[in-house]
Design a protein around this motif. Structure first.
Motif, PDB file in Angstrom:
ATOM      1  N   GLY A   1     -45.899 111.936  29.116  1.00 26.60           N
ATOM      2  CA  GLY A   1     -45.348 110.828  28.374  1.00 26.60           C
ATOM      3  C   GLY A   1     -47.059 110.819  27.707  1.00 26.60           C
ATOM      4  N   TRP A   2     -47.995 111.250  27.556  1.00 22.20           N
ATOM      5  CA  TRP A   2     -49.741 111.164  27.119  1.00 22.20           C
ATOM      6  C   TRP A   2     -49.448 112.037  26.037  1.00 22.20           C
ATOM      7  CZ3 TRP A   2     -52.568 113.786  32.198  1.00 22.20           C
ATOM      8  CH2 TRP A   2     -52.641 112.239  33.232  1.00 22.20           C
ATOM      9  N   SER A   3     -48.645 113.047  25.707  1.00 18.41           N
ATOM     10  CA  SER A   3     -48.405 113.723  24.754  1.00 18.41           C
ATOM     11  C   SER A   3     -47.223 113.643  24.087  1.00 18.41           C
ATOM     12  CB  SER A   3     -48.594 115.611  24.719  1.00 18.41           C
ATOM     13  OG  SER A   3     -47.985 115.852  25.564  1.00 18.41           O
ATOM     14  N   ASP A   4     -46.215 112.721  24.234  1.00 27.37           N
ATOM     15  CA  ASP A   4     -45.009 112.575  23.627  1.00 27.37           C
ATOM     16  C   ASP A   4     -44.597 110.462  23.574  1.00 27.37           C
ATOM     17  OD1 ASP A   4     -41.806 112.007  23.502  1.00 27.37           O
ATOM     18  OD2 ASP A   4     -41.603 113.521  24.290  1.00 27.37           O
ATOM     19  N   GLN A   5     -45.136 110.097  22.827  1.00 28.83           N
ATOM     20  CA  GLN A   5     -45.003 108.748  22.486  1.00 28.83           C
ATOM     21  C   GLN A   5     -43.618 108.147  23.461  1.00 28.83           C
ATOM     22  OE1 GLN A   5     -46.693 107.572  18.835  1.00 28.83           O
ATOM     23  NE2 GLN A   5     -48.525 107.767  19.145  1.00 28.83           N
ATOM     24  N   ALA A   6     -42.773 108.738  22.386  1.00 28.14           N
ATOM     25  CA  ALA A   6     -41.547 108.205  23.234  1.00 28.14           C
ATOM     26  C   ALA A   6     -41.113 108.326  24.155  1.00 28.14           C
ATOM     27  CB  ALA A   6     -39.911 108.939  22.115  1.00 28.14           C
ATOM     28  N   LEU A   7     -41.196 109.580  25.074  1.00 34.22           N
ATOM     29  CA  LEU A   7     -41.302 110.039  26.570  1.00 34.22           C
ATOM     30  C   LEU A   7     -41.917 108.073  27.288  1.00 34.22           C
ATOM     31  CD1 LEU A   7     -40.250 111.034  29.050  1.00 34.22           C
ATOM     32  CD2 LEU A   7     -41.974 113.017  28.543  1.00 34.22           C
ATOM     33  N   GLY A   8     -43.077 108.484  26.819  1.00 34.91           N
ATOM     34  CA  GLY A   8     -43.940 107.602  27.138  1.00 34.91           C
ATOM     35  C   GLY A   8     -43.737 106.152  27.565  1.00 34.91           C
ATOM     36  N   ARG A   9     -42.712 105.711  25.877  1.00 36.26           N
ATOM     37  CA  ARG A   9     -42.897 104.471  26.087  1.00 36.26           C
ATOM     38  C   ARG A   9     -41.583 104.145  27.689  1.00 36.26           C
ATOM     39  NH1 ARG A   9     -43.805 105.251  20.538  1.00 36.26           N
ATOM     40  NH2 ARG A   9     -41.347 106.227  20.443  1.00 36.26           N
ATOM     41  N   GLN A  10     -40.519 105.304  27.368  1.00 37.35           N
ATOM     42  CA  GLN A  10     -40.042 104.875  28.746  1.00 37.35           C
ATOM     43  C   GLN A  10     -40.304 104.909  30.244  1.00 37.35           C
ATOM     44  OE1 GLN A  10     -37.264 108.796  26.580  1.00 37.35           O
ATOM     45  NE2 GLN A  10     -35.985 107.558  27.203  1.00 37.35           N
ATOM     46  N   VAL A  11     -40.935 105.737  30.341  1.00 37.08           N
ATOM     47  CA  VAL A  11     -42.014 105.848  31.673  1.00 37.08           C
ATOM     48  C   VAL A  11     -42.554 104.071  31.499  1.00 37.08           C
ATOM     49  CG1 VAL A  11     -43.293 106.545  32.947  1.00 37.08           C
ATOM     50  CG2 VAL A  11     -41.793 108.159  31.380  1.00 37.08           C
ATOM     51  N   VAL A  12     -43.223 103.579  30.394  1.00 35.08           N
ATOM     52  CA  VAL A  12     -43.401 102.914  30.265  1.00 35.08           C
ATOM     53  C   VAL A  12     -42.728 101.841  31.074  1.00 35.08           C
ATOM     54  CG1 VAL A  12     -44.856 100.645  28.904  1.00 35.08           C
ATOM     55  CG2 VAL A  12     -45.781 102.708  29.592  1.00 35.08           C
ATOM     56  N   ALA A  13     -41.225 101.558  29.806  1.00 36.92           N
ATOM     57  CA  ALA A  13     -39.919 100.744  30.367  1.00 36.92           C
ATOM     58  C   ALA A  13     -40.370 100.596  31.518  1.00 36.92           C
ATOM     59  CB  ALA A  13     -38.734 101.483  29.384  1.00 36.92           C
ATOM     60  N   MET A  14     -39.808 102.218  32.119  1.00 32.13           N
ATOM     61  CA  MET A  14     -39.665 101.514  33.838  1.00 32.13           C
ATOM     62  C   MET A  14     -40.498 101.613  34.720  1.00 32.13           C
ATOM     63  SD  MET A  14     -37.907 105.231  34.748  1.00 32.13           S
ATOM     64  CE  MET A  14     -38.039 106.717  33.077  1.00 32.13           C
ATOM     65  N   LEU A  15     -41.500 101.682  34.812  1.00 30.05           N
ATOM     66  CA  LEU A  15     -43.072 101.095  35.174  1.00 30.05           C
ATOM     67  C   LEU A  15     -43.088  99.112  35.526  1.00 30.05           C
ATOM     68  CD1 LEU A  15     -45.822 103.242  34.648  1.00 30.05           C
ATOM     69  CD2 LEU A  15     -44.952 102.979  37.218  1.00 30.05           C
ATOM     70  N   ASN A  16     -42.122  99.069  34.394  1.00 30.74           N
ATOM     71  CA  ASN A  16     -42.682  97.221  33.841  1.00 30.74           C
ATOM     72  C   ASN A  16     -41.727  96.709  34.669  1.00 30.74           C
ATOM     73  OD1 ASN A  16     -44.686  97.412  32.068  1.00 30.74           O
ATOM     74  ND2 ASN A  16     -42.429  97.192  30.275  1.00 30.74           N
ATOM     75  N   ALA A  17     -40.192  97.186  35.758  1.00 33.13           N
ATOM     76  CA  ALA A  17     -39.320  97.215  36.108  1.00 33.13           C
ATOM     77  C   ALA A  17     -40.093  96.535  37.703  1.00 33.13           C
ATOM     78  CB  ALA A  17     -38.141  97.791  36.623  1.00 33.13           C
ATOM     79  N   TRP A  18     -41.039  97.966  37.691  1.00 34.84           N
ATOM     80  CA  TRP A  18     -42.024  97.501  39.145  1.00 34.84           C
ATOM     81  C   TRP A  18     -43.012  95.995  39.672  1.00 34.84           C
ATOM     82  CZ3 TRP A  18     -41.646 100.386  44.173  1.00 34.84           C
ATOM     83  CH2 TRP A  18     -40.746 101.149  43.921  1.00 34.84           C
ATOM     84  N   PHE A  19     -43.615  95.954  37.886  1.00 35.72           N
ATOM     85  CA  PHE A  19     -44.761  95.255  37.826  1.00 35.72           C
ATOM     86  C   PHE A  19     -43.678  93.779  38.167  1.00 35.72           C
ATOM     87  CE2 PHE A  19     -46.651  99.045  36.504  1.00 35.72           C
ATOM     88  CZ  PHE A  19     -48.560  98.766  37.118  1.00 35.72           C
ATOM     89  N   THR A  20     -42.835  93.600  37.405  1.00 37.12           N
ATOM     90  CA  THR A  20     -41.856  92.772  37.290  1.00 37.12           C
ATOM     91  C   THR A  20     -41.922  91.766  38.874  1.00 37.12           C
ATOM     92  OG1 THR A  20     -40.671  93.215  35.220  1.00 37.12           O
ATOM     93  CG2 THR A  20     -40.220  91.784  37.015  1.00 37.12           C
ATOM     94  N   VAL A  21     -42.248  92.945  39.212  1.00 38.06           N
ATOM     95  CA  VAL A  21     -41.635  92.828  41.095  1.00 38.06           C
ATOM     96  C   VAL A  21     -42.382  92.137  41.670  1.00 38.06           C
ATOM     97  CG1 VAL A  21     -40.941  94.042  43.929  1.00 38.06           C
ATOM     98  CG2 VAL A  21     -39.642  94.377  41.430  1.00 38.06           C
ATOM     99  N   LEU A  22     -43.736  92.638  41.625  1.00 39.80           N
ATOM    100  CA  LEU A  22     -45.581  92.645  41.459  1.00 39.80           C
ATOM    101  C   LEU A  22     -45.222  91.524  41.359  1.00 39.80           C
ATOM    102  CD1 LEU A  22     -47.319  96.266  41.564  1.00 39.80           C
ATOM    103  CD2 LEU A  22     -46.017  95.026  43.479  1.00 39.80           C
ATOM    104  N   GLU A  23     -45.397  90.795  40.270  1.00 38.66           N
ATOM    105  CA  GLU A  23     -45.772  89.471  40.038  1.00 38.66           C
ATOM    106  C   GLU A  23     -44.453  87.821  40.534  1.00 38.66           C
ATOM    107  OE1 GLU A  23     -46.437  87.464  35.246  1.00 38.66           O
ATOM    108  OE2 GLU A  23     -45.891  89.587  35.996  1.00 38.66           O
ATOM    109  N   GLU A  24     -43.534  88.525  40.374  1.00 39.09           N
ATOM    110  CA  GLU A  24     -42.841  87.915  41.519  1.00 39.09           C
ATOM    111  C   GLU A  24     -42.772  87.395  42.468  1.00 39.09           C
ATOM    112  OE1 GLU A  24     -38.731  89.331  41.250  1.00 39.09           O
ATOM    113  OE2 GLU A  24     -38.952  89.031  39.476  1.00 39.09           O
TER     114      GLU A  24
END
Length: 197
Positions: free
Chosen positions: A110-133
């Motif tokens: 995802g570092w060299s493919d912005q579209a892929l990077g956005r998809q990976v970040v979207a997946m990571l957001n699910a983890w951060f949401t749980v941690l924030e809860e």
């Protein structure tokens, strides 16, 4: 017919997981995955559109399952420090299963493919949401998180795991032990807040 199609897609995903663990993302080819799955190459393109779609589908499936596992674990009445220790145990499971390798490989791609990077970040957001809860629960329980907001604390813990995973995957034993020990020491800090002597 749809059931057979689902079975084929599942077989392809399992083969991709196996090939990714063996070869890594850069060396993995759709032809190799097709061979491992025992299907024509055209089936990969039919079901996933190509290599990137295949690996993203694999990561999304594993990610959803593991985020739900974390949500379930953190949703219990167990003391926070014990839940944090369980999260450290889950890290070991996720390393052994190959999930961490797949995630880190896709982050690097995802570092060299912005579209892929956005998809990976979207997946990571699910983890951060749980941690924030969980951090919000800690804030409600302790009254304050010091200079940190719940979001800050969730980010620090999540990023500690992500960085630690990257270092562990490098395979240097001394650093791997250090990362594991450092992550586990946070559980002891939480325990001191929960169970002051």
């Amino acid at each position: 017919m749809a059931e057979r199609s689902g079975e084929t897609a599942d077989r392809i995903l399992q083969a991709a997981r196996s090939g990714l663990l063996t070869d890594g993302y850069a060396a993995l080819s759709t032809r190799r995955v097709a061979d491992l799955a025992g299907v024509p190459l055209s089936q990969i393109h039919y079901h996933f559109g190509g290599k990137q779609g295949l690996i993203l589908a694999l990561l999304e499936r594993e990610n959803a399952r593991l985020v739900e596992r974390q949500r379930h674990m953190y949703g219990t009445e167990t003391p926070l420090w014990k839940r944090y220790e369980q999260a450290c145990d889950f890290l070991e499971d996720d390393l052994a299963s190959g999930y961490v390798r797949v995630l880190q490989e896709m982050m690097a791609a995802g570092w060299s493919d912005q579209a892929l990077g956005r998809q990976v970040v979207a997946m990571l957001n699910a983890w951060f949401t749980v941690l924030e809860e969980v951090a919000c629960e800690a804030e409600a329980r302790f009254g304050s998180l010091g200079p940190f907001t719940a979001g800050d604390l969730a980010a620090l813990i999540g990023l500690s795991f992500l960085g630690g995973e990257a270092v562990i995957l490098l395979g240097e034993e001394q650093w791997s032990r250090r990362v594991r020990g450092s992550l586990r020491s946070v559980g002891e800090l939480i325990r001191r807040f929960e169970e002051p002597s």
